[in-house]
Design a protein around this motif. Structure first.
Motif, PDB file in Angstrom:
ATOM      1  N   ASP A   1      42.576 -37.073 -33.333  1.00 54.39           N
ATOM      2  CA  ASP A   1      41.652 -37.936 -34.082  1.00 54.39           C
ATOM      3  C   ASP A   1      41.795 -39.405 -33.712  1.00 54.39           C
ATOM      4  O   ASP A   1      41.313 -40.278 -34.419  1.00 54.39           O
ATOM      5  N   LEU A   2      42.476 -39.705 -32.610  1.00 47.68           N
ATOM      6  CA  LEU A   2      42.703 -41.105 -32.259  1.00 47.68           C
ATOM      7  C   LEU A   2      41.541 -41.677 -31.459  1.00 47.68           C
ATOM      8  O   LEU A   2      40.985 -41.005 -30.604  1.00 47.68           O
ATOM      9  N   PRO A   3      41.182 -42.953 -31.734  1.00 47.99           N
ATOM     10  CA  PRO A   3      40.159 -43.582 -30.902  1.00 47.99           C
ATOM     11  C   PRO A   3      40.665 -43.758 -29.467  1.00 47.99           C
ATOM     12  O   PRO A   3      41.873 -43.807 -29.247  1.00 47.99           O
ATOM     13  N   ALA A   4      39.737 -43.845 -28.520  1.00 41.35           N
ATOM     14  CA  ALA A   4      40.128 -44.058 -27.116  1.00 41.35           C
ATOM     15  C   ALA A   4      40.815 -45.415 -27.002  1.00 41.35           C
ATOM     16  O   ALA A   4      40.324 -46.411 -27.527  1.00 41.35           O
ATOM     17  N   PRO A   5      41.983 -45.465 -26.328  1.00 40.83           N
ATOM     18  CA  PRO A   5      42.700 -46.739 -26.193  1.00 40.83           C
ATOM     19  C   PRO A   5      41.853 -47.780 -25.461  1.00 40.83           C
ATOM     20  O   PRO A   5      40.995 -47.418 -24.660  1.00 40.83           O
ATOM     21  N   PRO A   6      42.094 -49.067 -25.732  1.00 42.20           N
ATOM     22  CA  PRO A   6      41.276 -50.117 -25.104  1.00 42.20           C
ATOM     23  C   PRO A   6      41.480 -50.174 -23.592  1.00 42.20           C
ATOM     24  O   PRO A   6      42.613 -50.212 -23.119  1.00 42.20           O
ATOM     25  N   GLY A   7      40.387 -50.193 -22.839  1.00 40.47           N
ATOM     26  CA  GLY A   7      40.475 -50.294 -21.384  1.00 40.47           C
ATOM     27  C   GLY A   7      40.795 -51.716 -20.955  1.00 40.47           C
ATOM     28  O   GLY A   7      41.511 -51.941 -19.989  1.00 40.47           O
ATOM     29  N   ASP A   8      40.250 -52.691 -21.683  1.00 38.20           N
ATOM     30  CA  ASP A   8      40.571 -54.090 -21.391  1.00 38.20           C
ATOM     31  C   ASP A   8      40.545 -54.889 -22.692  1.00 38.20           C
ATOM     32  O   ASP A   8      40.298 -54.334 -23.763  1.00 38.20           O
ATOM     33  N   ASP A   9      40.784 -56.195 -22.579  1.00 33.52           N
ATOM     34  CA  ASP A   9      40.914 -57.027 -23.782  1.00 33.52           C
ATOM     35  C   ASP A   9      39.667 -56.995 -24.655  1.00 33.52           C
ATOM     36  O   ASP A   9      39.766 -57.041 -25.893  1.00 33.52           O
ATOM     37  N   ALA A  10      38.512 -56.892 -24.027  1.00 31.81           N
ATOM     38  CA  ALA A  10      37.262 -56.915 -24.799  1.00 31.81           C
ATOM     39  C   ALA A  10      37.142 -55.698 -25.713  1.00 31.81           C
ATOM     40  O   ALA A  10      36.415 -55.738 -26.715  1.00 31.81           O
ATOM     41  N   ASP A  11      37.869 -54.622 -25.376  1.00 33.80           N
ATOM     42  CA  ASP A  11      37.812 -53.399 -26.189  1.00 33.80           C
ATOM     43  C   ASP A  11      38.741 -53.444 -27.402  1.00 33.80           C
ATOM     44  O   ASP A  11      38.674 -52.566 -28.262  1.00 33.80           O
ATOM     45  N   VAL A  12      39.664 -54.409 -27.439  1.00 35.44           N
ATOM     46  CA  VAL A  12      40.710 -54.373 -28.468  1.00 35.44           C
ATOM     47  C   VAL A  12      40.146 -54.494 -29.892  1.00 35.44           C
ATOM     48  O   VAL A  12      40.500 -53.693 -30.760  1.00 35.44           O
ATOM     49  N   PRO A  13      39.239 -55.450 -30.168  1.00 36.65           N
ATOM     50  CA  PRO A  13      38.743 -55.548 -31.555  1.00 36.65           C
ATOM     51  C   PRO A  13      38.062 -54.260 -32.039  1.00 36.65           C
ATOM     52  O   PRO A  13      38.277 -53.844 -33.178  1.00 36.65           O
ATOM     53  N   GLY A  14      37.286 -53.621 -31.183  1.00 38.61           N
ATOM     54  CA  GLY A  14      36.623 -52.367 -31.561  1.00 38.61           C
ATOM     55  C   GLY A  14      37.639 -51.260 -31.819  1.00 38.61           C
ATOM     56  O   GLY A  14      37.465 -50.440 -32.725  1.00 38.61           O
ATOM     57  N   TYR A  15      38.696 -51.276 -31.019  1.00 40.54           N
ATOM     58  CA  TYR A  15      39.763 -50.287 -31.180  1.00 40.54           C
ATOM     59  C   TYR A  15      40.448 -50.471 -32.540  1.00 40.54           C
ATOM     60  O   TYR A  15      40.703 -49.501 -33.262  1.00 40.54           O
ATOM     61  N   LEU A  16      40.715 -51.710 -32.912  1.00 40.21           N
ATOM     62  CA  LEU A  16      41.346 -51.992 -34.208  1.00 40.21           C
ATOM     63  C   LEU A  16      40.436 -51.564 -35.350  1.00 40.21           C
ATOM     64  O   LEU A  16      40.889 -50.965 -36.337  1.00 40.21           O
ATOM     65  N   ALA A  17      39.142 -51.840 -35.209  1.00 40.29           N
ATOM     66  CA  ALA A  17      38.177 -51.453 -36.251  1.00 40.29           C
ATOM     67  C   ALA A  17      38.149 -49.939 -36.401  1.00 40.29           C
ATOM     68  O   ALA A  17      38.107 -49.407 -37.516  1.00 40.29           O
ATOM     69  N   ALA A  18      38.204 -49.224 -35.266  1.00 40.70           N
ATOM     70  CA  ALA A  18      38.174 -47.755 -35.315  1.00 40.70           C
ATOM     71  C   ALA A  18      39.408 -47.211 -36.030  1.00 40.70           C
ATOM     72  O   ALA A  18      39.362 -46.137 -36.634  1.00 40.70           O
ATOM     73  N   LEU A  19      40.507 -47.949 -35.962  1.00 44.04           N
ATOM     74  CA  LEU A  19      41.732 -47.536 -36.663  1.00 44.04           C
ATOM     75  C   LEU A  19      41.709 -47.965 -38.129  1.00 44.04           C
ATOM     76  O   LEU A  19      42.612 -47.643 -38.891  1.00 44.04           O
ATOM     77  N   GLY A  20      40.690 -48.737 -38.494  1.00 44.03           N
ATOM     78  CA  GLY A  20      40.602 -49.222 -39.874  1.00 44.03           C
ATOM     79  C   GLY A  20      41.518 -50.398 -40.144  1.00 44.03           C
ATOM     80  O   GLY A  20      41.914 -50.632 -41.290  1.00 44.03           O
ATOM     81  N   LEU A  21      41.863 -51.134 -39.084  1.00 49.64           N
ATOM     82  CA  LEU A  21      42.776 -52.279 -39.242  1.00 49.64           C
ATOM     83  C   LEU A  21      42.016 -53.599 -39.287  1.00 49.64           C
ATOM     84  O   LEU A  21      41.056 -53.787 -38.543  1.00 49.64           O
ATOM     85  N   PRO A  22      42.497 -54.553 -40.117  1.00 50.84           N
ATOM     86  CA  PRO A  22      41.891 -55.889 -40.112  1.00 50.84           C
ATOM     87  C   PRO A  22      42.241 -56.681 -38.858  1.00 50.84           C
ATOM     88  O   PRO A  22      41.589 -57.673 -38.538  1.00 50.84           O
ATOM     89  N   GLY A  23      43.287 -56.270 -38.129  1.00 48.44           N
ATOM     90  CA  GLY A  23      43.687 -56.984 -36.923  1.00 48.44           C
ATOM     91  C   GLY A  23      45.117 -56.655 -36.557  1.00 48.44           C
ATOM     92  O   GLY A  23      45.740 -55.789 -37.173  1.00 48.44           O
ATOM     93  N   ILE A  24      45.610 -57.369 -35.559  1.00 51.90           N
ATOM     94  CA  ILE A  24      46.994 -57.195 -35.090  1.00 51.90           C
ATOM     95  C   ILE A  24      47.854 -58.311 -35.677  1.00 51.90           C
ATOM     96  O   ILE A  24      47.420 -59.462 -35.763  1.00 51.90           O
ATOM     97  N   VAL A  25      49.058 -57.960 -36.093  1.00 46.03           N
ATOM     98  CA  VAL A  25      50.077 -58.961 -36.411  1.00 46.03           C
ATOM     99  C   VAL A  25      51.107 -58.902 -35.278  1.00 46.03           C
ATOM    100  O   VAL A  25      51.769 -57.880 -35.087  1.00 46.03           O
TER     101      VAL A  25
END
Ligand SMILES: [Zn+2]
Length: 320
Positions: free
Chosen positions: A15-39
């Motif tokens: 059930d895991l989202p596809a890992p980010p291929g590059d930096d531009a994918d990171v925010p979408g990846y976090l959203a798919a995990l239901g996270l407000p962001g990275i600490v």
């Protein structure tokens, strides 16, 4: 990555989202995990002249470390802050570290001002075995420092130095964690080694130490240290990326051993001084989560956000 699945471990979660291929994918990846962001507990901001020296050193990395180290985010300071924002980093610990005596107070003052002026940055401090270390560290903690950086390798000092005893005690007492680079990588220092730092932990058992780079290359020793010290954490900084796997591969049972200490693994990146894109670090952690369904999405949410937020004492009202 050699820290692959243990043959005895249950199947990988699907059930895991596809890992980010590059930096531009990171925010979408976090959203798919239901996270407000990275600490991110391990980022570096330094006074311009010091940073130039660090970059100059890394430009000569072939000579120092036997490998090239092209700094990926060699950008003006404001652009580096903006890059973190675009990546979805909601809170970060900007870390400074001295390489000689008499410099830690000045660096701590500098980073305190930087953090006050920079949204999303928490105040931090650093130490060196200076006679006045308890004085400037105490002032920084009083002023709200959330975490301290102790760089045993670059500083070339002994973490057991009696001058540092009050500093460790102060941090343990205040519950302020310390990111400690005490491993033998990327190169052995005069007083590096987890066995040396274990003596500090024995003297200050309540110290909330974060073993930087998960003790790279001595991952087994770092895992053993966590088993013995319940307040000890590991940061993910550079760990499991293709760059470090080439010279400091994770042990085969790495993922399995994370299961019992999952809540003490915190995300760190070493931004901006890394020789690859930020997304590579996120992918490494995603790979561990996917390799064992006892980890999976809850592990990712913990490592990328919840555990570091707890470590930095961010309340639910904070942005991170
Ligand atoms: Zn670092």
């Amino acid at each position: 990555m050699s820290g692959g699945p243990d043959p005895a471990a249950p199947a990988a979660p699907s059930d895991l989202p596809a890992p980010p291929g590059d930096d531009a994918d990171v925010p979408g990846y976090l959203a798919a995990l239901g996270l407000p962001g990275i600490v991110d507990v391990h980022v570096h901001f330094l006074p311009e002249n010091v940073l130039r020296k660090v970059w100059g050193y890394l430009d000569q990395a072939r000579e120092h470390y036997g490998m090239a180290w092209p700094v990926h985010y060699r950008l003006p300071e404001a652009d580096r802050v903006a890059t973190l924002t675009h990546l979805g980093v909601t809170t970060f610990a900007p870390l400074v570290y001295p390489h000689r005596p008499g410099m830690a107070r000045w660096l701590t003052d500098w980073i305190t001002e930087f953090a006050a002026a920079t949204p999303r940055a928490v105040p931090t401090a650093t130490v060196f075995p200076d006679p006045d270390v308890a004085d400037y560290l105490g002032a920084a903690v009083e002023a709200g420092a959330r975490i301290a950086k102790v760089h045993v390798q670059v500083g070339g000092f002994d973490p057991r130095d009696p001058l540092l005893h009050p500093a460790w005690g102060l941090l343990a007492e205040a519950g302020v964690p310390a990111v400690v680079h005490c491993g033998n990588g990327p190169r052995r220092g005069a007083h590096t080694g987890l066995d040396v730092f274990a003596e500090v932990l024995a003297a200050h058992p309540r110290l909330r130490a974060v073993i930087a780079h998960a003790g790279l290359p001595d991952f087994d020793d770092a895992l053993d240290l966590l088993a013995r010290h319940p307040h000890c954490h590991l940061d993910t900084t550079m760990v499991g990326t293709p760059f470090t796997e080439a010279f400091a591969p994770l042990p085969p049972d790495w993922v399995t051993r994370l299961v019992d200490i999952a809540d003490r693994i915190v995300f760190g990146s070493d931004f901006p001084n890394i020789p690859y894109a930020y997304a590579a670090q996120v992918r490494a952690v995603a790979g561990w989560a996917a390799a064992d369904d006892r980890l999976g999405a809850p592990f990712l949410r913990s490592v990328l956000h919840d555990a570091p937020a707890r470590l930095l004492g961010l309340s639910s009202g904070d942005p991170g």
